[in-house]
Design an enzyme around this catalytic site. Structure first.
Site, PDB file in Angstrom:
ATOM      1  N   LYS A 137      10.001  -3.587  13.625  1.00 59.17           N
ATOM      2  CA  LYS A 137      10.540  -3.111  12.350  1.00 59.17           C
ATOM      3  C   LYS A 137      11.325  -1.814  12.537  1.00 59.17           C
ATOM      4  O   LYS A 137      12.344  -1.587  11.879  1.00 59.17           O
ATOM      5  CB  LYS A 137       9.411  -2.885  11.353  1.00 59.17           C
ATOM      6  CG  LYS A 137       8.727  -4.162  10.878  1.00 59.17           C
ATOM      7  CD  LYS A 137       7.671  -3.833   9.840  1.00 59.17           C
ATOM      8  CE  LYS A 137       6.988  -5.074   9.314  1.00 59.17           C
ATOM      9  NZ  LYS A 137       5.990  -4.750   8.276  1.00 59.17           N
ATOM     10  N   GLY A 184      -4.733  -5.019   5.159  1.00 58.32           N
ATOM     11  CA  GLY A 184      -4.071  -6.028   4.353  1.00 58.32           C
ATOM     12  C   GLY A 184      -4.659  -7.417   4.512  1.00 58.32           C
ATOM     13  O   GLY A 184      -4.821  -8.156   3.535  1.00 58.32           O
ATOM     14  N   ARG A 185      -4.990  -7.802   5.734  1.00 57.42           N
ATOM     15  CA  ARG A 185      -5.492  -9.163   5.971  1.00 57.42           C
ATOM     16  C   ARG A 185      -6.916  -9.357   5.470  1.00 57.42           C
ATOM     17  O   ARG A 185      -7.436 -10.470   5.484  1.00 57.42           O
ATOM     18  CB  ARG A 185      -5.387  -9.500   7.457  1.00 57.42           C
ATOM     19  CG  ARG A 185      -6.098  -8.521   8.385  1.00 57.42           C
ATOM     20  CD  ARG A 185      -5.621  -8.724   9.825  1.00 57.42           C
ATOM     21  NE  ARG A 185      -6.197  -7.793  10.767  1.00 57.42           N
ATOM     22  CZ  ARG A 185      -5.744  -6.566  11.014  1.00 57.42           C
ATOM     23  NH1 ARG A 185      -4.729  -6.090  10.300  1.00 57.42           N
ATOM     24  NH2 ARG A 185      -6.301  -5.795  11.932  1.00 57.42           N
ATOM     25  N   GLU A 244      10.358  -5.514   3.672  1.00 60.11           N
ATOM     26  CA  GLU A 244      10.558  -6.853   3.124  1.00 60.11           C
ATOM     27  C   GLU A 244      10.159  -6.911   1.652  1.00 60.11           C
ATOM     28  O   GLU A 244      10.862  -7.511   0.825  1.00 60.11           O
ATOM     29  CB  GLU A 244       9.741  -7.875   3.917  1.00 60.11           C
ATOM     30  CG  GLU A 244      10.066  -7.946   5.399  1.00 60.11           C
ATOM     31  CD  GLU A 244       9.237  -7.001   6.242  1.00 60.11           C
ATOM     32  OE1 GLU A 244       9.166  -7.209   7.461  1.00 60.11           O
ATOM     33  OE2 GLU A 244       8.659  -6.035   5.682  1.00 60.11           O
ATOM     34  N   LYS A 256       0.832  -1.203   0.000  1.00 63.67           N
ATOM     35  CA  LYS A 256       0.000   0.000   0.000  1.00 63.67           C
ATOM     36  C   LYS A 256       0.869   1.257   0.000  1.00 63.67           C
ATOM     37  O   LYS A 256       0.655   2.180  -0.783  1.00 63.67           O
ATOM     38  CB  LYS A 256      -0.934   0.005   1.209  1.00 63.67           C
ATOM     39  CG  LYS A 256      -1.895   1.188   1.239  1.00 63.67           C
ATOM     40  CD  LYS A 256      -2.732   1.214   2.508  1.00 63.67           C
ATOM     41  CE  LYS A 256      -3.674   0.038   2.597  1.00 63.67           C
ATOM     42  NZ  LYS A 256      -4.583   0.116   3.759  1.00 63.67           N
ATOM     43  N   HIS A 312      -0.973 -37.441  13.138  1.00 63.87           N
ATOM     44  CA  HIS A 312       0.251 -38.119  13.537  1.00 63.87           C
ATOM     45  C   HIS A 312       1.233 -37.145  14.190  1.00 63.87           C
ATOM     46  O   HIS A 312       2.415 -37.489  14.349  1.00 63.87           O
ATOM     47  CB  HIS A 312       0.888 -38.790  12.322  1.00 63.87           C
ATOM     48  CG  HIS A 312       0.027 -39.857  11.730  1.00 63.87           C
ATOM     49  ND1 HIS A 312       0.170 -41.188  12.036  1.00 63.87           N
ATOM     50  CD2 HIS A 312      -1.018 -39.783  10.865  1.00 63.87           C
ATOM     51  CE1 HIS A 312      -0.729 -41.895  11.382  1.00 63.87           C
ATOM     52  NE2 HIS A 312      -1.463 -41.069  10.657  1.00 63.87           N
ATOM     53  N   GLU A 326      -3.741 -10.886  14.421  1.00 57.62           N
ATOM     54  CA  GLU A 326      -3.409  -9.486  14.176  1.00 57.62           C
ATOM     55  C   GLU A 326      -4.613  -8.603  14.463  1.00 57.62           C
ATOM     56  O   GLU A 326      -4.463  -7.448  14.862  1.00 57.62           O
ATOM     57  CB  GLU A 326      -2.942  -9.292  12.726  1.00 57.62           C
ATOM     58  CG  GLU A 326      -2.337  -7.909  12.470  1.00 57.62           C
ATOM     59  CD  GLU A 326      -1.639  -7.819  11.124  1.00 57.62           C
ATOM     60  OE1 GLU A 326      -0.417  -8.039  11.075  1.00 57.62           O
ATOM     61  OE2 GLU A 326      -2.319  -7.533  10.124  1.00 57.62           O
TER      62      GLU A 326
END
Length: 544
Positions: free
Chosen positions: A509, A266-267, A211, A205, A383, A352
């Site tokens: 960050k 974002g999510r 990153e 955005k 398992h 979040e």
């Protein structure tokens, strides 16, 4: 409002005291109609919540709790574009992203945003269709065969999960995802590509996500190193962003910039141009079906009475276990290899959103908020960690997500998987008494029976929901994801927190920006002794 001092919260506390030792096994024996009363169907989805430690009084009290917490008013405010993300002073309108083009107006700051979001949707879908058809070519005129989507968090987890889930619907452009700043991630993707036939989509955005920009510049450098020119970047790189100057400086053409809106987190953004890799993977028709499924769940959430409302019921059951039973986590187990990334997406969506310790009014909460969300695909996880779910000391509610059909039809594989999903939910509910354990070991000598029986006893009475999808197709997948979005909203509304900011993501960050140059040898680190020591060790391993 202090939600935990309200009369209905106190009533739920008393109700918990009176019912906490009730066995679900007995409830099923005493209530032949329990399943028929405690499941809901919606457009190819069945949600069974009968295997929970609840009765009709529990559900009635929980619905009253939602009303007391102001859920009806908060839901309507979200739907109409109210500023419910109060800390960032923003509307929250991911539901608007899946509205039909002819839907009524939704206003943000006096502007009807529906036409704008559909213009951007059409632009992104048109671009995707041109890639699929071969109409949009690389700068050399060759057909595009690969799209690499570079993002992180919500710009990666949602699109990646959906693209994987809809693999049977993929067209003829291969879609890859790069998110991790660890160079191993992009190093695994780039060697598979032909620069002349590849398009990179960069999703950020702000166009400042560290990153994402690190990976984007690595991709750009690789692209140029393959013999492509600066002028070719305009044809081979696109962006999903709201920072037009930064995108232009990178070299991306204006017509290849797709807008993001500040009223979508974002999510919650896979429904927007962030879903471009999904559009390219499955095409416009299937992406529209994906949006339609989400819209169908929206309509259900906004209109169904709470006792019949799937996201509301799931959200309230989560509150029941978190705040009254003390459950600290919630497992999501998709019995579907195609849905293997669903737990990862829901981890971000839920934790979040609701990992908050202050109320909307800025007060410290004195009750538990967001649970730890975790899970893995079945049957594999049986398992692994299912031992703890069945016989451990913690109460862990479970969602079983099970497609009823498979597009592959290979032998009896799918029937085997579904049988295991149903069996696990039954075993968690029923348990195994000590006497039943002894009977199962009747073939052993008495001394061995007595010794082993205690290890074969299962307490049972462990809650689960089973979510069946008639088919894992774009429409039902849209419903499933929207269902969980609304569940998260319901819980945030009850807990009186803001589910739509994420200040906790940023702090580390900020510190990283100071530490990175210090790792390279700049200056004398001024941190705590642990951090200073770690930096010193890193430097020692990179000297010379």
């Amino acid at each position: 409002m202090n939600i935990n001092t309200t009369p209905v919260w106190q009533a739920l506390t008393e109700h918990y005291t009176h019912t906490r030792n009730v066995e679900m096994r007995k409830q099923f024996a005493d209530e032949p109609d329990r399943f028929s009363r405690m499941h809901e169907k919606l457009h190819g989805m069945l949600v069974d919540f009968s295997k929970n430690r609840v009765n009709e009084e529990t559900l009635s009290l929980l619905c009253r709790l939602a009303e007391t917490a102001g859920l009806p008013e908060k839901a309507e405010a979200m739907r109409r574009g109210g500023i419910i993300n109060t800390s960032e002073k923003r509307a929250v309108l991911h539901t608007a992203l899946r509205l039909p083009a002819d839907a009524g107006p939704v206003y943000v700051n006096g502007e009807n945003v529906v036409p704008k979001l559909h213009r951007e949707l059409e632009r992104a879908l048109d671009f995707a269709e041109k890639l699929i058809s071969g109409e949009y070519t690389g700068s050399s005129g060759e057909r595009i065969t690969d799209l690499v989507h570079i993002g992180i968090g919500g710009s990666d987890l949602g699109p990646q999960m959906v693209a994987l889930a809809l693999k049977p619907y993929h067209k003829n452009v291969r879609v890859h995802f790069v998110s991790n700043a660890d160079d191993a991630d992009i190093a695994e993707v780039l060697p598979k590509l032909d620069a002349r036939r590849t398009v990179f989509s960069i999703a950020s955005k702000s166009f400042g996500t560290p990153e994402t920009l690190l990976n984007a510049h690595t991709a750009r450098d690789w692209f140029l190193a393959q013999g492509m020119g600066e002028a070719d970047i305009k044809r081979h790189f696109v962006a999903i962003s709201s920072n037009l100057p930064a995108v232009a400086q990178f070299g991306i053409a204006p017509e290849n910039i797709f807008a993001m809106f500040d009223w979508v987190g974002g999510r919650y953004s896979v429904w927007s141009a962030i879903g471009l890799p999904v559009m390219v993977a499955v095409g416009a028709e299937h992406f529209r079906a994906f949006l339609a499924g989400a819209h169908a769940m929206d309509e259900h959430f906004f209109s169904a009475p709470y006792r019949r409302n799937i996201p509301v019921l799931l959200g309230l059951l989560g509150v029941w276990y978190s705040n009254f039973y003390g459950a600290e986590s919630h497992a999501v187990i998709p019995y579907s290899h195609a849905l293997r990334r669903l737990p990862a997406h829901l981890q971000q969506l839920d934790m979040e959103s609701n990992g908050k310790h202050t109320t909307l009014g800025g007060k410290e909460v004195d009750y538990q908020t967001g649970p730890i969300i975790w899970g893995e695909e079945g049957v594999n996880c049986q398992h692994a960690f299912f031992q703890l779910i069945h016989q451990g000391t913690r109460l862990i509610p479970v969602d079983f997500v099970v497609p009823v059909t498979t597009p592959y039809q290979i032998g009896s594989h799918h029937q085997f998987v579904v049988a295991n999903a149903f069996a696990q939910s039954e075993a968690l509910m029923r348990g195994k008494t000590l006497e039943e354990a002894r009977e199962a070991l009747a073939h052993l000598p008495e001394n061995e029976r007595s010794e082993l029986a205690v290890h074969n006893e299962f307490s049972g009475n462990r809650p689960s929901n089973t979510i069946l999808l008639d088919a894992l197709d774009p429409f039902t997948l849209g419903m499933l994801i929207a269902m969980y979005e609304h569940k998260v909203f319901v819980q945030g509304a009850v807990w009186q927190i803001n589910s739509f900011d994420q200040w906790g993501v940023e702090y580390g960050k900020v510190l990283a920006k100071t530490i990175q140059p210090e790792l390279a040898g700049a200056g004398t680190p001024q941190h705590d002794s642990s951090t200073n020591g770690l930096i010193a060790y890193y430097r020692s391993q990179h000297q010379g």
